[in-house]
Design a protein around this motif. Structure first.
Motif, mmCIF file in Angstrom:
data_model
loop_
_atom_site.group_PDB
_atom_site.id
_atom_site.type_symbol
_atom_site.label_atom_id
_atom_site.label_comp_id
_atom_site.label_asym_id
_atom_site.label_seq_id
_atom_site.Cartn_x
_atom_site.Cartn_y
_atom_site.Cartn_z
ATOM 1 N N TYR A 183 -4.909 3.560 -2.734
ATOM 2 C CA TYR A 183 -5.193 4.602 -1.749
ATOM 3 C C TYR A 183 -3.893 5.307 -1.401
ATOM 4 N N ILE A 184 -3.987 6.603 -1.160
ATOM 5 C CA ILE A 184 -2.874 7.357 -0.596
ATOM 6 C C ILE A 184 -3.322 7.747 0.806
ATOM 7 N N VAL A 185 -2.571 7.284 1.802
ATOM 8 C CA VAL A 185 -2.988 7.432 3.190
ATOM 9 C C VAL A 185 -1.914 8.167 3.986
ATOM 10 N N LYS A 186 -2.357 9.168 4.726
ATOM 11 C CA LYS A 186 -1.479 9.865 5.675
ATOM 12 C C LYS A 186 -2.255 9.967 6.983
ATOM 13 N N LEU A 187 -1.795 9.243 7.985
ATOM 14 C CA LEU A 187 -2.543 9.172 9.240
ATOM 15 C C LEU A 187 -1.953 10.034 10.351
ATOM 16 N N HIS A 188 -0.655 10.316 10.290
ATOM 17 C CA HIS A 188 -0.004 11.072 11.360
ATOM 18 C C HIS A 188 0.805 12.212 10.756
ATOM 19 N N ASP A 189 0.802 13.344 11.428
ATOM 20 C CA ASP A 189 1.485 14.510 10.872
ATOM 21 C C ASP A 189 2.991 14.359 10.811
ATOM 22 N N ASN A 190 3.557 13.430 11.565
ATOM 23 C CA ASN A 190 5.008 13.242 11.548
ATOM 24 C C ASN A 190 5.449 12.087 10.651
ATOM 25 N N GLU A 191 4.541 11.547 9.828
ATOM 26 C CA GLU A 191 4.871 10.462 8.905
ATOM 27 C C GLU A 191 4.523 10.872 7.479
ATOM 28 N N ASP A 192 5.225 10.277 6.515
ATOM 29 C CA ASP A 192 4.928 10.523 5.108
ATOM 30 C C ASP A 192 3.676 9.764 4.683
ATOM 31 N N ALA A 193 3.029 10.242 3.622
ATOM 32 C CA ALA A 193 1.899 9.524 3.035
ATOM 33 C C ALA A 193 2.410 8.246 2.378
ATOM 34 N N VAL A 194 1.587 7.199 2.374
ATOM 35 C CA VAL A 194 1.963 5.932 1.752
ATOM 36 C C VAL A 194 0.906 5.534 0.732
ATOM 37 N N VAL A 195 1.340 4.808 -0.290
ATOM 38 C CA VAL A 195 0.440 4.266 -1.305
ATOM 39 C C VAL A 195 0.125 2.830 -0.921
ATOM 40 N N ILE A 196 -1.164 2.506 -0.867
ATOM 41 C CA ILE A 196 -1.620 1.154 -0.548
ATOM 42 C C ILE A 196 -2.452 0.666 -1.720
ATOM 43 N N CYS A 197 -2.127 -0.495 -2.252
ATOM 44 C CA CYS A 197 -2.849 -1.050 -3.395
ATOM 45 C C CYS A 197 -4.032 -1.878 -2.921
ATOM 46 N N GLN A 198 -5.141 -1.765 -3.631
ATOM 47 C CA GLN A 198 -6.315 -2.564 -3.321
ATOM 48 C C GLN A 198 -6.105 -3.983 -3.832
ATOM 49 N N GLU A 199 -6.635 -4.960 -3.114
ATOM 50 C CA GLU A 199 -6.544 -6.340 -3.569
ATOM 51 C C GLU A 199 -7.339 -6.492 -4.853
ATOM 52 N N ASP A 200 -6.939 -7.453 -5.688
ATOM 53 C CA ASP A 200 -7.671 -7.717 -6.918
ATOM 54 C C ASP A 200 -9.061 -8.244 -6.599
ATOM 55 N N ALA A 201 -9.971 -8.179 -7.563
ATOM 56 C CA ALA A 201 -11.379 -8.525 -7.369
ATOM 57 C C ALA A 201 -11.586 -9.946 -6.857
ATOM 58 N N LYS A 202 -10.716 -10.872 -7.209
ATOM 59 C CA LYS A 202 -10.866 -12.262 -6.788
ATOM 60 C C LYS A 202 -10.418 -12.477 -5.352
ATOM 61 N N GLY A 203 -10.013 -11.398 -4.677
ATOM 62 C CA GLY A 203 -9.561 -11.516 -3.301
ATOM 63 C C GLY A 203 -8.117 -11.962 -3.178
ATOM 64 N N GLU A 204 -7.430 -12.083 -4.304
ATOM 65 C CA GLU A 204 -6.033 -12.485 -4.277
ATOM 66 C C GLU A 204 -5.169 -11.293 -3.880
ATOM 67 N N GLN A 205 -4.102 -11.572 -3.209
ATOM 68 C CA GLN A 205 -3.163 -10.515 -2.856
ATOM 69 C C GLN A 205 -2.505 -10.004 -4.141
ATOM 70 N N THR A 206 -2.242 -8.709 -4.202
ATOM 71 C CA THR A 206 -1.549 -8.186 -5.367
ATOM 72 C C THR A 206 -0.118 -8.669 -5.333
ATOM 73 N N ARG A 207 0.441 -8.929 -6.503
ATOM 74 C CA ARG A 207 1.823 -9.395 -6.585
ATOM 75 C C ARG A 207 2.770 -8.239 -6.321
ATOM 76 N N GLU A 208 3.831 -8.533 -5.634
ATOM 77 C CA GLU A 208 4.842 -7.516 -5.354
ATOM 78 C C GLU A 208 5.600 -7.194 -6.638
ATOM 79 N N ARG A 209 6.042 -5.958 -6.724
ATOM 80 C CA ARG A 209 6.854 -5.560 -7.867
ATOM 81 C C ARG A 209 8.182 -6.291 -7.806
ATOM 82 N N THR A 210 8.726 -6.597 -8.974
ATOM 83 C CA THR A 210 9.976 -7.346 -9.032
ATOM 84 C C THR A 210 11.183 -6.510 -9.438
ATOM 85 N N ASP A 211 10.980 -5.207 -9.686
ATOM 86 C CA ASP A 211 12.127 -4.396 -10.103
ATOM 87 C C ASP A 211 12.747 -3.631 -8.985
#
Length: 84
Positions: free
Chosen positions: A56-84
């Motif tokens: 999802y790309i979400v922008k909720l307030h006019d004074n903040e930048d849009a953010v990318v939010i990743c959906q959890e995987d189908a098994k309900g596991e948290q997505t792994r953080e990027r390592t780079d």
């Protein structure tokens, strides 16, 4: 002219390489215009991506930048953080 200040876009990764991802973006709720195609830097994603990854790309307030939010995987596991 008034600029759109609040929005939520539903995205899906179509393809990607080491630097860029080609994605489809839809408004939520969907509009008659259909999906838009965009190219985003892989570094914009706070998670590992793969073809079909939903985000999802979400922008909720006019004074903040849009953010990318990743959906959890189908098994309900948290997505792994990027390592780079």
């Amino acid at each position: 002219m008034k600029v759109l200040t609040t929005f939520i876009l539903l995205g899906m990764v179509d393809s990607f390489d080491e630097h860029f991802a080609t994605v489809e973006l839809n408004t939520n709720p969907a509009s008659n215009g259909g999906p838009a195609t965009a190219v985003m830097p892989v570094s914009a994603f706070p998670c590992e991506i793969y073809e079909g990854k939903v985000f999802y790309i979400v922008k909720l307030h006019d004074n903040e930048d849009a953010v990318v939010i990743c959906q959890e995987d189908a098994k309900g596991e948290q997505t792994r953080e990027r390592t780079d």
